[in-house]
Design a protein around this motif. Structure first.
Motif, PDB file in Angstrom:
ATOM      1  N   VAL B  47       2.249  -2.906   2.705  1.00 13.01           N
ATOM      2  CA  VAL B  47       1.606  -1.602   2.516  1.00 13.01           C
ATOM      3  C   VAL B  47       2.636  -0.646   1.908  1.00 13.01           C
ATOM      4  O   VAL B  47       3.743  -0.492   2.430  1.00 13.01           O
ATOM      5  CB  VAL B  47       1.074  -1.044   3.847  1.00 13.01           C
ATOM      6  N   THR B  70       4.730  -5.462   6.365  1.00 12.88           N
ATOM      7  CA  THR B  70       4.269  -6.636   5.608  1.00 12.88           C
ATOM      8  C   THR B  70       3.537  -7.609   6.514  1.00 12.88           C
ATOM      9  O   THR B  70       3.957  -7.819   7.651  1.00 12.88           O
ATOM     10  CB  THR B  70       5.482  -7.358   4.981  1.00 12.88           C
ATOM     11  N   TYR B  89      -0.750  -1.071  -2.143  1.00 18.46           N
ATOM     12  CA  TYR B  89      -0.115  -2.267  -1.593  1.00 18.46           C
ATOM     13  C   TYR B  89       0.655  -3.011  -2.680  1.00 18.46           C
ATOM     14  O   TYR B  89       0.395  -2.858  -3.873  1.00 18.46           O
ATOM     15  CB  TYR B  89      -1.178  -3.216  -0.997  1.00 18.46           C
ATOM     16  N   CYS B  91       1.564  -7.083  -3.400  1.00 25.20           N
ATOM     17  CA  CYS B  91       1.245  -8.445  -2.964  1.00 25.20           C
ATOM     18  C   CYS B  91       2.092  -9.438  -3.757  1.00 25.20           C
ATOM     19  O   CYS B  91       2.086  -9.412  -4.994  1.00 25.20           O
ATOM     20  CB  CYS B  91      -0.242  -8.732  -3.182  1.00 25.20           C
TER      21      CYS B  91
END
Lengths: 95, 95
Positions: B47, B70, B89, B91
């Protein structure tokens, strides 16, 4: 609803605008290269992945910021950036 | 050069793909709402701004992750997400 995406420098910088829990914000990605960004509002730039080496207007020192580190840029100013690995950032704009 | 941007869930989730210094990655933003994401590769979700409340497949516990935190999602799995403030976010996708 759709988020606004923007591209700068012939697509070498891309960003998505959103409203953070505090301030208007963007998340974005920069390609390897060198750029100069102008500011309107005061900006709080946080490196999310990678690193940014920046020099603020009217300064001579280059300083490198890594993931998790933040630098501030005054309103109505500019900064130079050197990017050596594709880098993601979060930018908050002071209202 | 241009980064690939994608939209999901009628534009309620938007992302930009890039190559981090370690793994293929995306940065993105989620609108307030509830979503279910499927995974192909193992994912490391961090995040960046806001918070995500998630429940992994085959679990019953919802857990909230705030900026800087995380969570991992196994490959070929899925997770449910509740979003209560526009959230950014990062990823990373394991190769």
């Amino acid at each position: 609803m759709s988020f606004q995406t923007n591209e700068y420098f012939d697509g070498n910088v891309a960003s998505i605008a959103f409203q953070s829990d505090t301030l208007p914000a963007t998340v974005g990605v920069m390609e390897i290269g060198e750029y100069t960004f102008g500011t309107e509002a005061k900006e709080y730039m946080t490196v999310v992945s990678g690193s940014l080496t920046i020099k603020l207007l009217n300064t001579t020192e280059w300083k490198t910021y890594n993931a998790g580190e933040t630098f501030e840029v005054e309103a109505n100013s500019s900064f130079d950036v050197k990017v050596t690995v594709q880098t993601a950032y979060l930018c908050l704009y002071e209202k």
